[in-house]
Design an enzyme around this catalytic site. Sequence first.
Site, PDB file in Angstrom:
ATOM      1  CG  LEU A  65      -1.955  -1.068   1.395  1.00  0.00           C
ATOM      2  CD1 LEU A  65      -2.654  -0.928   2.750  1.00  0.00           C
ATOM      3  CD2 LEU A  65      -2.972  -1.005   0.267  1.00  0.00           C
ATOM      4  CG  ASP A  66       0.241   4.504  -2.747  1.00  0.00           C
ATOM      5  OD1 ASP A  66       0.969   3.675  -3.321  1.00  0.00           O
ATOM      6  OD2 ASP A  66      -0.607   5.198  -3.335  1.00  0.00           O
ATOM      7  CG  MET A  67       4.406   6.428   3.929  1.00  0.00           C
ATOM      8  SD  MET A  67       5.610   7.751   3.887  1.00  0.00           S
ATOM      9  CE  MET A  67       4.595   9.090   3.235  1.00  0.00           C
TER      10      MET A  67
END
Length: 236
Positions: A65-67
């Site tokens: 997942l994106d940060m």
Amino acid sequence: MANPSFVYQPPMTPYLDFIYRDEDMVVAHKPSGLLSVPGKAQEHKDALITRVNTVLPTATVVHRLDMATSGILVMALNKDSHRHISKQFELRKTKKRYFAKVYGHITDDKGDVDLPLICDWPNRPKQMVDHERGKRALTHYEVIERAVDANGQAFTLVALYPITGRSHQLRVHMLALGHPILGDRLYAHPDALAMASRLQLHAESLCFMHPNNGQWLNFQCQVPFSQYRPAPLLDN
């Protein structure tokens, strides 16, 4: 680069939040602001997988997942499980549902965004729509609520169903609709950025088959920026 002034300050509480765990895999809630995997720089070494490895040394990342995105992330605990779950992602056998708050009111109650994406290299890590060189990216969306915040700013709560899994796909597709996700440091215009202190994007549901017994699993993780409680994502 798009993030020259970025300072990594990952949340420390809760340090780890497991949703499910057995001998083959572990499902965790990744908070917004925490990397899925370590970055190259020493100050970017703290990540969800790093934390999980302190208690489960064999855990490996199956997807990311994106940060700035929060929500469900599954990790394998052995090679067979990693191979099995990874194949489900690769063949698009998994089912995923995200929720986002976006700027303004989306006109249509539901629809598709089918726009190819490619890295915007001079402004990496940003992605962009490119009809000639981009890889196909498809997102289904469904409006849950149209509302206004305490300052009178219009927003839409939307359920997002990514069919493909391109980097920043949901963020760029919402931007392409003219409705950037609130709090998005990379893609939101100043008004949309100011409406939230974090990216309003959450991986709420993930469905896939157990790598060992073949049972269909359906995991949910409460949306932290909304009181909306969706029904379980159907497995058929």
